[in-house]
Design an enzyme around this catalytic site. Structure first.
Site, PDB file in Angstrom:
ATOM      1  N   PHE A 120       0.704  -1.311   0.199  1.00  0.00           N
ATOM      2  CA  PHE A 120       0.016   0.069   0.046  1.00  0.00           C
ATOM      3  C   PHE A 120       0.889   1.048   0.009  1.00  0.00           C
ATOM      4  CE2 PHE A 120      -2.934   3.282   1.718  1.00  0.00           C
ATOM      5  CZ  PHE A 120      -4.238   2.832   1.009  1.00  0.00           C
ATOM      6  N   TYR A 137     -10.906   0.955  10.451  1.00  0.00           N
ATOM      7  CA  TYR A 137     -12.079   1.177   9.665  1.00  0.00           C
ATOM      8  C   TYR A 137     -12.186   0.254   8.758  1.00  0.00           C
ATOM      9  CZ  TYR A 137      -8.514   3.845   6.884  1.00  0.00           C
ATOM     10  OH  TYR A 137      -7.500   3.956   6.347  1.00  0.00           O
ATOM     11  N   LYS A 138     -11.496  -0.802   8.612  1.00  0.00           N
ATOM     12  CA  LYS A 138     -11.787  -1.615   7.547  1.00  0.00           C
ATOM     13  C   LYS A 138     -12.744  -2.813   8.015  1.00  0.00           C
ATOM     14  CE  LYS A 138      -7.956   0.037   4.755  1.00  0.00           C
ATOM     15  NZ  LYS A 138      -6.511  -0.049   4.367  1.00  0.00           N
ATOM     16  N   ARG A 156     -12.523  -4.850  -7.343  1.00  0.00           N
ATOM     17  CA  ARG A 156     -12.189  -5.211  -5.859  1.00  0.00           C
ATOM     18  C   ARG A 156     -13.250  -5.519  -5.317  1.00  0.00           C
ATOM     19  NH1 ARG A 156      -8.320  -2.593  -1.530  1.00  0.00           N
ATOM     20  NH2 ARG A 156     -10.159  -1.063  -1.559  1.00  0.00           N
ATOM     21  N   ASP A 195       1.860  -5.270   8.725  1.00  0.00           N
ATOM     22  CA  ASP A 195       0.891  -4.463   8.410  1.00  0.00           C
ATOM     23  C   ASP A 195      -0.374  -5.237   8.382  1.00  0.00           C
ATOM     24  OD1 ASP A 195      -1.271  -2.811   7.748  1.00  0.00           O
ATOM     25  OD2 ASP A 195      -0.131  -1.255   6.521  1.00  0.00           O
TER      26      ASP A 195
END
Ligand SMILES: *Cc1c(COP(=O)(O)O)cnc(C)c1O
Length: 427
Positions: free
Chosen positions: A126, A221-222, A386, A196
């Site tokens: 990322f 928040y995922k 996705r 991560d």
């Protein structure tokens, strides 16, 4: 696989009732819980209570009476159960990017006299992780080496190698690393391993202590459903807990903040990774998110944390892959690994002909209430559609319906409509 199979799988699903823990808009099939988790049903009332009672009535007293002061640690203890950590090893605080800065700084500090000067990561990591690593390496005299493929990692673990910094589940491809084997390889080569967990925590089983990792961070928040911009988390292995250096040495990480001493003295353990005054309302929302995931624990039947969620997640992604391949033959290429041990909780598709349309197909699906997202390609990677699968609130009929919409969008050329081809700021 047909619609009746999906109905039967839903009827037999031990986690089906968990959907009731969430507020989902009518007519939406939400396949983007890997970007922003949905609203836990408990959250609006809890946030209102924190605002009107703990803040409104309790005022400053609530730091003690509502135990605001140790909320990051209390949430950390809950989260620990989802990532194979022990109580007292995790705090929920700050953002993912900021936390990465803190742990990578600590790892580099530990390695600064080792003569080793290379941080190894993947080009497909990322971007924020790479940006943080890039500036830290520059500042501290390290070099960031990016491999193009995971198969190049062993060769990069040479005499120069100081820190392995990887994201466990890749955000673009959904591919999952073998954390235990890579951590062991990094250690054998004399380096530290920083992980991560942004696309892992709440999505796949994680066993930080069992894998003997050194540092980990992740996103609230995922899959943890903590709300937009929710506080993130930090974990540090016990062997580093009281010697790691916190670059953002704010007073909340001080051993005794209310002594108001003019000199910094770090708290013992992971508490030193707090910096300043914590966002109590956001942390309270995150607690509802953590509870929404922990509700699945009751179904693990002693198989270990996340076992029930993982079983259903793989069944959902398998079903999606099977249905896309059966019903849109030749149209899409599967980017996510087929092997279960290498798959996170998402499925990524590219157009088989690598032509245009990935963005527009996603937009046309969103207009039909099937919310996934799009990630632009580059010279190395195709454009990607996705789809994240959160077993807490998705069922097999949802998967069936999502694929039915995909078939229609493609077969009716709906995606060619101009409104689906205008690029929005957030894709
Ligand atoms: C989502 C994500 C982030 C997000 O970082 P923020 O600081 O919350 O914006 C970071 N790293 C990875 C790997 C992610 O998937």
């Amino acid at each position: 696989m047909n619609l009746d199979d999906c109905r039967r799988l839903d009827a037999e699903d031990p986690l089906a009732a968990l959907r009731g823990h969430f507020i989902l808009p009518e007519g939406v099939i939400y396949l983007d819980g890997n970007s922003l988790g949905v609203l836990p049903r408990a959250a609006p009332a809890r946030i209102a209570e924190v605002v009107s009672q703990e803040w409104g009535e309790g005022l400053i007293r609530s730091w003690n009476s509502a135990r605001w002061i140790d909320l990051p640690q209390r949430l950390g203890d809950k989260l620990a159960r989802l990532i194979g950590a022990a109580p007292g090893e995790v705090v929920c605080t700050d953002g993912t990017s900021v936390n990465l800065y803190k742990v990578l700084f600590a790892a580099l500090t530990q390695m600064k006299n080792s003569g080793r000067k290379v941080v190894v990561s993947e080009r497909s990591n990322f971007p924020t992780d790479l940006y943080i690593a890039e500036s830290l390496c520059r500042e501290r005299g390290f070099t960031l080496k990016l491999v193009d493929d995971a198969s190049e990692l062993p060769a990069a673990m040479n005499d120069e190698f100081a820190v392995l910094m990887l994201t466990h589940v890749n955000y673009r491809t959904g591919a999952m690393h073998d954390m235990k084997a890579l951590t062991a390889a990094a250690h054998a080569a004399g380096a530290l391993a920083v992980w991560d967990l942004a696309h892992s925590a709440g999505a796949v089983p994680v066993a930080l202590n069992d894998c003997d990792a050194d540092f980990a961070i992740g996103c609230g928040y995922k899959y943890l459903n903590g709300g937009p911009g929710a506080p993130a988390f930090v974990w540090v292995h016990a062997r580093h807990a009281s010697r790691f250096e916190q670059p953002l040495s704010g007073w909340f990480g001080h051993a005794a903040p209310f002594e108001f001493s003019p000199h910094y003295r770090p708290a013992q353990g992971v508490a030193r990774y707090l910096c300043g005054t914590q966002p109590i309302i956001s942390l309270s929302a995150l607690e509802c998110g953590l509870d929404s995931v922990l509700a699945a624990e009751a179904h693990d039947a002693g198989r270990g944390s996340m076992a029930a969620l993982r079983t259903k997640s793989l069944a959902l992604t398998d079903a999606f892959i099977t249905l896309v391949e059966e019903r849109c033959p030749g149209r899409f290429a599967l980017i996510t690994p087929r092997a279960h041990v290498q798959r996170g909780s998402q499925v990524c598709l590219a157009l088989a002909d690598n032509g245009p349309g990935a963005y527009a197909i996603v937009q046309a699906l969103i207009a039909r209430g099937v919310i996934g997202d799009y990630r632009a390609g580059d010279s190395q990677m195709p454009d990607i559609l996705r789809f994240g699968f959160t077993p807490l609130y998705l069922g097999f009929v949802d998967v069936w319906n999502a694929v039915e919409h995909l078939v229609q969008v493609v077969e009716l050329d709906e995606w060619k409509r101009p409104e689906f081809n205008q690029r929005l700021a957030v894709t």
